[in-house]
Design a protein around this motif. Structure first.
Motif, mmCIF file in Angstrom:
data_model
loop_
_atom_site.group_PDB
_atom_site.id
_atom_site.type_symbol
_atom_site.label_atom_id
_atom_site.label_comp_id
_atom_site.label_asym_id
_atom_site.label_seq_id
_atom_site.Cartn_x
_atom_site.Cartn_y
_atom_site.Cartn_z
ATOM 1 N N ASN A 3 57.806 -4.730 -41.234
ATOM 2 C CA ASN A 3 57.662 -3.823 -42.482
ATOM 3 C C ASN A 3 58.792 -3.828 -43.341
ATOM 4 O O ASN A 3 58.664 -3.518 -44.531
ATOM 5 N N PHE A 4 60.104 -4.011 -42.924
ATOM 6 C CA PHE A 4 61.224 -3.677 -43.614
ATOM 7 C C PHE A 4 61.392 -5.170 -44.659
ATOM 8 O O PHE A 4 61.597 -4.855 -45.791
ATOM 9 N N ARG A 5 60.957 -6.089 -44.206
ATOM 10 C CA ARG A 5 60.950 -7.449 -44.904
ATOM 11 C C ARG A 5 60.129 -7.382 -46.095
ATOM 12 O O ARG A 5 60.249 -8.076 -47.066
ATOM 13 N N ILE A 6 58.693 -7.005 -45.901
ATOM 14 C CA ILE A 6 57.604 -6.876 -46.711
ATOM 15 C C ILE A 6 58.208 -6.091 -47.893
ATOM 16 O O ILE A 6 58.039 -6.237 -49.044
ATOM 17 N N ARG A 7 58.833 -5.026 -47.421
ATOM 18 C CA ARG A 7 59.015 -3.757 -48.618
ATOM 19 C C ARG A 7 60.315 -4.204 -49.399
ATOM 20 O O ARG A 7 60.444 -4.377 -50.410
ATOM 21 N N GLU A 8 61.217 -5.149 -48.883
ATOM 22 C CA GLU A 8 62.301 -5.887 -49.491
ATOM 23 C C GLU A 8 61.802 -6.977 -50.435
ATOM 24 O O GLU A 8 62.074 -7.313 -51.533
ATOM 25 N N LYS A 9 60.950 -7.789 -49.901
ATOM 26 C CA LYS A 9 60.054 -8.589 -50.701
ATOM 27 C C LYS A 9 59.398 -8.000 -51.917
ATOM 28 O O LYS A 9 59.430 -8.418 -53.263
ATOM 29 N N ALA A 10 58.862 -6.821 -51.811
ATOM 30 C CA ALA A 10 58.057 -6.126 -52.866
ATOM 31 C C ALA A 10 58.885 -5.632 -53.842
ATOM 32 O O ALA A 10 59.117 -5.579 -55.218
ATOM 33 N N ASP A 11 60.365 -5.072 -53.432
ATOM 34 C CA ASP A 11 61.325 -4.669 -54.360
ATOM 35 C C ASP A 11 61.831 -5.861 -55.189
ATOM 36 O O ASP A 11 61.922 -5.586 -56.156
ATOM 37 N N SER A 12 61.909 -6.920 -54.486
ATOM 38 C CA SER A 12 62.399 -8.077 -55.348
ATOM 39 C C SER A 12 61.674 -8.527 -56.286
ATOM 40 O O SER A 12 61.958 -8.797 -57.514
ATOM 41 N N VAL A 13 60.303 -8.542 -55.915
ATOM 42 C CA VAL A 13 59.202 -8.998 -56.860
ATOM 43 C C VAL A 13 58.996 -8.073 -57.959
ATOM 44 O O VAL A 13 58.949 -8.398 -59.130
ATOM 45 N N SER A 14 59.335 -6.599 -57.639
ATOM 46 C CA SER A 14 59.356 -5.419 -58.873
ATOM 47 C C SER A 14 60.357 -5.819 -59.601
ATOM 48 O O SER A 14 60.221 -5.614 -60.720
ATOM 49 N N ALA A 15 61.546 -5.895 -59.107
ATOM 50 C CA ALA A 15 62.836 -6.013 -59.903
ATOM 51 C C ALA A 15 62.612 -7.257 -60.970
ATOM 52 O O ALA A 15 62.774 -7.409 -62.055
ATOM 53 N N PHE A 16 62.071 -8.565 -60.360
ATOM 54 C CA PHE A 16 61.748 -9.509 -61.133
ATOM 55 C C PHE A 16 60.790 -9.391 -62.193
ATOM 56 O O PHE A 16 60.991 -9.942 -63.467
ATOM 57 N N GLY A 17 59.940 -8.704 -61.949
ATOM 58 C CA GLY A 17 58.733 -8.198 -62.840
ATOM 59 C C GLY A 17 59.329 -7.679 -64.050
ATOM 60 O O GLY A 17 59.054 -7.812 -65.185
#
Length: 149
Positions: A3-17
């Motif tokens: 769950n932590f890795r998925i949340r980290e990827k989601a935060d990265s995609v959100s920041a990139f967006g």
């Protein structure tokens, strides 16, 4: 852990967006500024010619219309305009249109006036009872016929 890795990827995609959205906004703003600057420079270049030529014509023609009497000077390079007790001498010299004010009974002189407009040339002539005023500025020639007062 998963769950932590998925949340980290989601935060990265959100920041990139968010950064991508800001970048698009910045590029669009720069394009608008560049377009506006180009438009302004074209307007600014034409302003002197349009304003200088037409304003000089309007100024001299309004003086002629409001005058009690007029007298061409220096072979069309100047004009003595008398109205009431005041005489205005409007003349062209050294790339400038000048105006000099004196008493109505004074001898017209084409020197010592205040500069009004920058011009390439000016000619005032009588044409069938009308004054033909022709000015040239930046290669463009402007002309008008004016009836005295």
């Amino acid at each position: 852990m998963k769950n932590f890795r998925i949340r980290e990827k989601a935060d990265s995609v959100s920041a990139f967006g968010s950064m991508l959205l800001f970048l698009i906004f910045a590029v669009c703003t720069m394009m608008m500024i560049a377009t506006a600057a180009g438009t302004y420079s074209r307007i600014s270049e034409d302003f002197d010619g349009i304003f200088g030529g037409s304003a000089a014509l309007r100024y001299v023609s309004n003086k002629i219309r409001a005058a009690d009497s007029t007298e061409p000077l220096d072979g069309g390079k100047g004009l003595a305009v008398r109205s009431g007790g005041v005489m205005s001498v409007i003349y062209f010299e050294d790339g400038e249109l000048y105006e000099r004010t004196a008493a109505s009974d004074a001898v017209p002189e084409t020197s010592g006036g205040e500069p009004l407009f920058a011009l390439d040339s000016m000619n005032i002539s009588l044409d069938g009872g009308l004054y033909r005023i022709t000015v040239s500025l930046n290669g463009e020639e402007y002309s008008v016929l004016v009836r005295e007062g």
